[in-house]
Design a protein around this motif. Structure first.
Motif, PDB file in Angstrom:
ATOM      1  N   UNK A  35       0.986  -1.191   0.036  1.00  0.00           N
ATOM      2  CA  UNK A  35      -0.195   0.038  -0.032  1.00  0.00           C
ATOM      3  C   UNK A  35       1.490   1.095  -0.255  1.00  0.00           C
ATOM      4  N   UNK A  36       0.372   2.271  -0.400  1.00  0.00           N
ATOM      5  CA  UNK A  36       1.021   3.442  -0.954  1.00  0.00           C
ATOM      6  C   UNK A  36       1.014   4.360   0.797  1.00  0.00           C
ATOM      7  N   UNK A  37       2.279   4.748   0.901  1.00  0.00           N
ATOM      8  CA  UNK A  37       2.100   6.019   2.323  1.00  0.00           C
ATOM      9  C   UNK A  37       2.704   6.697   1.759  1.00  0.00           C
ATOM     10  N   UNK A  38       2.299   7.759   2.236  1.00  0.00           N
ATOM     11  CA  UNK A  38       2.743   9.815   2.049  1.00  0.00           C
ATOM     12  C   UNK A  38       3.048  10.218   3.639  1.00  0.00           C
ATOM     13  N   UNK A  39       3.745  11.198   3.308  1.00  0.00           N
ATOM     14  CA  UNK A  39       4.812  12.478   3.974  1.00  0.00           C
ATOM     15  C   UNK A  39       3.891  13.779   4.223  1.00  0.00           C
ATOM     16  N   UNK A  40       3.997  14.720   4.621  1.00  0.00           N
ATOM     17  CA  UNK A  40       3.476  15.540   4.527  1.00  0.00           C
ATOM     18  C   UNK A  40       4.230  16.598   3.603  1.00  0.00           C
ATOM     19  N   UNK A  41       5.665  15.980   3.213  1.00  0.00           N
ATOM     20  CA  UNK A  41       6.424  16.961   1.879  1.00  0.00           C
ATOM     21  C   UNK A  41       5.899  15.922   0.506  1.00  0.00           C
ATOM     22  N   UNK A  42       5.094  15.249   0.625  1.00  0.00           N
ATOM     23  CA  UNK A  42       4.264  14.530  -0.693  1.00  0.00           C
ATOM     24  C   UNK A  42       3.380  15.035  -1.484  1.00  0.00           C
ATOM     25  N   UNK A  43       2.824  15.459  -0.084  1.00  0.00           N
ATOM     26  CA  UNK A  43       1.934  16.018  -0.021  1.00  0.00           C
ATOM     27  C   UNK A  43       1.587  17.974  -0.536  1.00  0.00           C
ATOM     28  N   UNK A  44       3.034  18.568   0.089  1.00  0.00           N
ATOM     29  CA  UNK A  44       3.414  19.885  -0.615  1.00  0.00           C
ATOM     30  C   UNK A  44       3.725  19.320  -2.206  1.00  0.00           C
ATOM     31  N   UNK A  45       4.075  18.347  -2.509  1.00  0.00           N
ATOM     32  CA  UNK A  45       5.052  18.348  -3.815  1.00  0.00           C
ATOM     33  C   UNK A  45       3.298  18.458  -4.619  1.00  0.00           C
ATOM     34  N   UNK A  46       2.021  17.363  -4.244  1.00  0.00           N
ATOM     35  CA  UNK A  46       1.018  17.867  -4.855  1.00  0.00           C
ATOM     36  C   UNK A  46       0.529  18.720  -4.902  1.00  0.00           C
TER      37      UNK A  46
END
Length: 156
Positions: A35-46
């Protein structure tokens, strides 16, 4: 964080998040079960990717400098033109140049149409002046008075 949470936090769909991953704009972690896991950095990038796409860049444009999306600042303190900054500037200048060409072409088409209508229909056609670009959303247009019994373009 799971993909549904990331989609809600960014205003994107889960499909868009997966698409950006497929395009190499995002590399989320994976759990042992895959399963994919996301970080706050991923949210900023998106959010950054979404803003750049909404501003007029293409996925291909953003992908060409994706390696610097998370770096801050893009400008090197020495002011030297490092390659990363040049990638961004080159892509941005290319896209802006294309938009300028499209605007010029559309303005020319508009002027040609207004000229043809004026030449062919004279008094029956009084073109409105070309609108000045507005920074915000377009204002609601006022009703247009039409000479004689001319119907509106929608037939009313």
């Amino acid at each position: 964080m799971r993909i549904g949470d990331v989609a809600a936090a960014t205003g994107l769909t889960t499909r868009a998040v997966r698409y950006y991953e497929e395009q190499g704009l995002l590399s989320p972690g994976r759990t042992p079960s895959g399963h994919r896991t996301y970080t706050p950095a991923d949210i900023r990038r998106l959010r950054t990717v979404s803003e750049l796409l909404q501003a007029g860049l293409t996925v291909s444009d953003v992908r060409s400098f994706a390696h610097v999306l998370d770096s801050a600042p893009l400008r090197h303190p020495s002011g030297a033109g490092e390659p990363d900054r040049c990638d961004v500037a080159e892509v941005a200048q290319h896209r802006l140049g294309e938009l300028d060409q499209r605007i010029a072409r559309l303005s020319s088409i508009r002027d040609g149409l207004a000229s043809q209508l004026t030449n062919r229909f004279g008094d029956l056609f009084a073109p409105a002046p070309a609108p000045a670009p507005a920074p915000g959303p377009a204002p609601a247009s006022a009703p247009v008075s039409r000479p004689g019994n001319c119907p509106a373009p929608d037939g009313t």
